[in-house]
Design an enzyme around this catalytic site. Structure first.
Site, PDB file in Angstrom:
ATOM      1  N   LYS A 163       0.728  -1.271   0.014  1.00  0.00           N
ATOM      2  CA  LYS A 163      -0.022  -0.005  -0.030  1.00  0.00           C
ATOM      3  C   LYS A 163       0.885   1.191  -0.218  1.00  0.00           C
ATOM      4  O   LYS A 163       1.698   1.617   1.071  1.00  0.00           O
ATOM      5  CB  LYS A 163      -0.907  -0.037   1.309  1.00  0.00           C
TER       6      LYS A 163
ATOM      7  N   GLU B 258      10.052   0.701  10.478  1.00  0.00           N
ATOM      8  CA  GLU B 258      10.995   1.894  10.081  1.00  0.00           C
ATOM      9  C   GLU B 258      10.267   3.073  10.710  1.00  0.00           C
ATOM     10  O   GLU B 258       9.214   3.506   9.738  1.00  0.00           O
ATOM     11  CB  GLU B 258      11.417   2.103   8.760  1.00  0.00           C
TER      12      GLU B 258
ATOM     13  N   CYS C  24      13.199  10.508   7.677  1.00  0.00           N
ATOM     14  CA  CYS C  24      12.910   9.845   9.286  1.00  0.00           C
ATOM     15  C   CYS C  24      14.332  10.016   9.783  1.00  0.00           C
ATOM     16  O   CYS C  24      14.298  10.311  10.993  1.00  0.00           O
ATOM     17  CB  CYS C  24      12.674   8.480   8.988  1.00  0.00           C
TER      18      CYS C  24
ATOM     19  N   GLU D  53       9.484  15.202  16.869  1.00  0.00           N
ATOM     20  CA  GLU D  53       9.723  15.127  15.420  1.00  0.00           C
ATOM     21  C   GLU D  53       8.804  16.023  14.462  1.00  0.00           C
ATOM     22  O   GLU D  53       7.536  15.909  14.885  1.00  0.00           O
ATOM     23  CB  GLU D  53       9.376  13.518  14.754  1.00  0.00           C
TER      24      GLU D  53
HETATM   25  P1  NAD Z   1       2.059   7.550   8.658  1.00  0.00           P
HETATM   26  O1  NAD Z   1       2.585   6.712   9.562  1.00  0.00           O
HETATM   27  O2  NAD Z   1       0.975   8.724   8.807  1.00  0.00           O
HETATM   28  O3  NAD Z   1       1.679   6.876   7.286  1.00  0.00           O
HETATM   29  C1  NAD Z   1       2.611   5.639   7.003  1.00  0.00           C
HETATM   30  C2  NAD Z   1       1.767   4.805   6.053  1.00  0.00           C
HETATM   31  O4  NAD Z   1       0.878   4.046   7.035  1.00  0.00           O
HETATM   32  C3  NAD Z   1       0.768   5.692   4.765  1.00  0.00           C
HETATM   33  O5  NAD Z   1       0.574   4.575   3.986  1.00  0.00           O
HETATM   34  C4  NAD Z   1      -0.683   5.444   5.544  1.00  0.00           C
HETATM   35  O6  NAD Z   1      -1.548   5.363   4.857  1.00  0.00           O
HETATM   36  C5  NAD Z   1      -0.479   4.240   6.719  1.00  0.00           C
HETATM   37  N1  NAD Z   1      -1.373   4.176   7.662  1.00  0.00           N
HETATM   38  C6  NAD Z   1      -2.210   5.268   8.136  1.00  0.00           C
HETATM   39  N2  NAD Z   1      -2.733   4.536   9.290  1.00  0.00           N
HETATM   40  C7  NAD Z   1      -2.712   3.446   9.397  1.00  0.00           C
HETATM   41  C8  NAD Z   1      -3.243   2.407  10.111  1.00  0.00           C
HETATM   42  N3  NAD Z   1      -4.206   2.371  11.179  1.00  0.00           N
HETATM   43  N4  NAD Z   1      -2.797   1.083   9.822  1.00  0.00           N
HETATM   44  C9  NAD Z   1      -1.955   0.580   8.711  1.00  0.00           C
HETATM   45  N5  NAD Z   1      -1.526   1.910   8.177  1.00  0.00           N
HETATM   46  C10 NAD Z   1      -1.814   2.981   8.202  1.00  0.00           C
HETATM   47  O7  NAD Z   1       3.411   8.398   8.134  1.00  0.00           O
HETATM   48  P2  NAD Z   1       3.608   9.452   6.840  1.00  0.00           P
HETATM   49  O8  NAD Z   1       3.165  10.892   7.630  1.00  0.00           O
HETATM   50  O9  NAD Z   1       3.261   8.869   5.667  1.00  0.00           O
HETATM   51  O10 NAD Z   1       5.242   9.458   6.839  1.00  0.00           O
HETATM   52  C11 NAD Z   1       5.982  10.290   7.839  1.00  0.00           C
HETATM   53  C12 NAD Z   1       6.479   9.365   9.132  1.00  0.00           C
HETATM   54  O11 NAD Z   1       7.075   8.226   8.563  1.00  0.00           O
HETATM   55  C13 NAD Z   1       7.488  10.042   9.831  1.00  0.00           C
HETATM   56  O12 NAD Z   1       7.406   9.922  11.303  1.00  0.00           O
HETATM   57  C14 NAD Z   1       8.821   9.716   9.568  1.00  0.00           C
HETATM   58  O13 NAD Z   1       9.745   9.592  10.535  1.00  0.00           O
HETATM   59  C15 NAD Z   1       8.338   8.053   9.243  1.00  0.00           C
HETATM   60  N6  NAD Z   1       9.394   7.612   8.302  1.00  0.00           N
HETATM   61  C16 NAD Z   1      10.477   6.519   8.580  1.00  0.00           C
HETATM   62  C17 NAD Z   1      11.332   6.134   8.030  1.00  0.00           C
HETATM   63  C18 NAD Z   1      12.236   5.101   8.273  1.00  0.00           C
HETATM   64  O14 NAD Z   1      13.083   4.436   7.587  1.00  0.00           O
HETATM   65  N7  NAD Z   1      12.397   4.921   9.713  1.00  0.00           N
HETATM   66  C19 NAD Z   1      11.104   6.543   6.585  1.00  0.00           C
HETATM   67  C20 NAD Z   1      10.336   7.270   5.881  1.00  0.00           C
HETATM   68  C21 NAD Z   1       9.646   7.935   6.999  1.00  0.00           C
END
Ligand code: NAD
Ligand code: MN
Length: 501
Positions: free
Chosen positions: A196, A272, A306, A404
């Protein structure tokens, strides 16, 4: 039974990117090698965040579509995909990498249009993607187990076997790179996937799907289901037939996924998550090298990384000089604006909600009494652009130091010596990245050992390589991507112990 429903195919849409490339964008869900209509009857509007205009609409999956995708992925897993000569799987991946390479300018342009990132950065992302797919493919026949000597009466060996259908959920900050980090190792090891993409950035995932089909990857091996996190993401996390879920995103949702994955069927989980990484500058740092590293640390991808070096710690002897030169360097070099104007280093924030979060944190910082060295405002009134923002004279308990922000906003704190600096750097619930700027090899090595982080960069930052593992500790998550380590997540170990007569 979901797979008996008639699936309607969806035609692709003709798109012209802002830099004038014309292509066909698939807009259906990609299930069993077809682009199909969603059973939800809903679509996602895909926005270009630098213009706030809708580029195209794509199908938005329902839980029923996910179930169908999982059925197809399971059938593909149970076909010869998981048991064939791994070098055949590798061949598909090598072909895929070649095709991405052939179309890299288009793919980078799609990424900039959908995500808002500067085109030069998107090109770099695509290079890493090409490289990474090849690295993962190269491991396909080297994932094997080991033999264990327990004396002359036995032969023991282990087999590393694929886990099955993998659910993969990715964020919007590196739409294509995150996808490649997930799909390539899963396939190399013999798994099949249901992925997804994040709702704001589905375009390259669907385009990549069309390339998977073009190189002949069998139906059901790769399935892409754009849709809301709460329904589609949740269905993946809870699915009884999915044996592993890989998630990249926020710590909050990661925690929720770990709980649900355990409660549903104890599927394997890798996470991650977020970060608040410390970037340390020692008195003996070479400022000419350090300034671009600090900039890459926090303003690359408009800070939406991230591992961003979002807390800068500067030793007291160089503190004042660093403040003056950092401000000058940013104001002279870091241009913000259209991703397709190549003089801009920083493009747009990916979406309105993230833009609002960042602007809100900038207000919080000012209310908390931090001083603004530079930035602190949006750029223009159309598109989500934020001026690179630096706060100084902060205290470690401020929210802008603790939480963050995920944007081009950084805090600068002062430290005395190694002990003091390391304690400040490690005073975080996150543990993703860390940076050290010094010309002293002993300082670099000593501090690298002390920092609690999944990656420590020395005299460089946000510097990724396809062969080097990446991941976090503490509440930045667990599991590693890339390198050899990623295969831990995509395989399970079988021990065979044979008694000899
Ligand atoms: P998010 O957690 O809002 O969303 C990530 C994904 O999860 C999206 O595809 C979203 O649609 C999905 N999602 C949302 N609710 C969900 C649920 N209840 N169950 C399952 N999936 C669900 O994060 P974001 O705003 O897309 O990205 C930003 C965050 O991601 C920041 O905290 C960043 O640090 C982190 N990030 C981490 C890494 C890493 O490698 N550690 C890399 C990139 C981003
Ligand atoms: Mn978009």
């Amino acid at each position: 039974m979901s797979s008996t429903i008639e699936r309607t195919k969806v035609d692709s849409a003709k798109i012209i990117t802002p830099n004038g490339l014309t292509y066909q964008q698939p807009v259906g869900l990609f299930i069993n090698n077809e682009f199909v209509k969603a059973q939800s009857g809903k679509t996602l509007k895909v926005e270009d965040p630098s213009t706030e205009e809708v580029v195209v609409e794509v199908e938005s999956a329902s839980s029923e579509d996910v179930n169908y995708a999982v059925d197809c992925a399971e059938a593909a897993f149970n076909s010869s995909w998981s048991t064939r000569d791994p070098r055949e799987r590798a061949r598909y991946l090598f072909k895929l990498a070649d095709l991405v390479e052939e179309r890299k300018e288009l793919i980078a342009s799609i990424e900039s249009m959908d995500n808002g990132k500067a085109l030069a950065l998107a090109r770099g992302d695509v290079e890493l993607v090409i490289n990474y797919i090849r690295v993962a493919a190269g491991y396909a026949d080297k994932i094997g187990g080991r033999t264990i000597n327990t004396g002359e009466n036995y032969v023991n060996y282990t087999l590393r076997e694929p886990v099955g259908v993998c659910g993969q959920i990715i964020p919007w900050n590196f739409p294509l790179m995150m996808l490649s980090w997930k799909i390539a190792p899963a396939l190399a090891a013999g798994n099949t996937v249901v992925l997804k993409p994040a709702s704001p950035t589905p375009l390259n995932a669907l385009y990549f799907a069309s390339l998977c089909k073009e190189v002949g990857i069998p139906a059901g091996v790769v399935n892409i289901v754009p849709g809301p996190g709460r329904s589609v993401g949740d269905t993946i996390t809870n699915h009884p037939k999915i044996r592993k879920v890989a998630f990249t995103g926020s710590t909050e949702i990661g925690r929720d996924i770990a709980v649900k994955a355990a409660q549903s069927n104890l599927k394997k989980v890798t996470l991650e998550l977020g970060g608040k990484s410390a970037h340390m500058v020692f008195d003996d740092a070479n400022l000419e090298k350090t300034l671009p590293n600090l900039v890459n640390g926090i303003f690359l991808n408009a800070g939406q990384i991230c591992s961003s070096g979002s807390r800068i710690y500067v030793q007291e002897g160089i503190y004042d000089r660093l403040l003056t030169s950092f401000k000058k360097y940013i104001e002279e070099n870091i241009k913000v604006g259209s991703p397709f104007d190549e003089s801009n280093f920083q493009g747009a924030i990916n979406n309105k909600s993230q833009f609002d979060t960042i602007m809100n944190y900038i207000s919080i910082g000012q209310e908390e009494g931090a001083k603004v060295l530079t930035g602190g405002v949006r750029v223009g009134d159309k598109g989500f652009f934020v001026r690179p923002t630096v706060f100084y004279d902060v205290t470690e308990d401020m929210r802008i130091v603790k939480e963050e922000i995920f944007g081009p906003v950084v805090t600068i704190s002062k430290f005395k010596d190694i002990e003091d600096g390391v304690a400040m750097a490690n005073d975080s619930e996150f543990g993703l990245g860390a940076g050290i700027e010094t010309e002293n090899i002993s300082t670099a090595l000593k501090v690298s050992k002390k920092l609690k982080a999944g990656t420590v960069w020395v005299n460089t930052y946000n510097d990724f390589d396809a062969s080097v593992p990446f991941g976090g500790c503490k509440q930045s998550g667990y599991g590693r991507e890339m390198g050899e380590e990623v295969f831990e997540a995509y395989t399970t170990v079988k021990a065979v112990r044979i008694k000899l007569d």
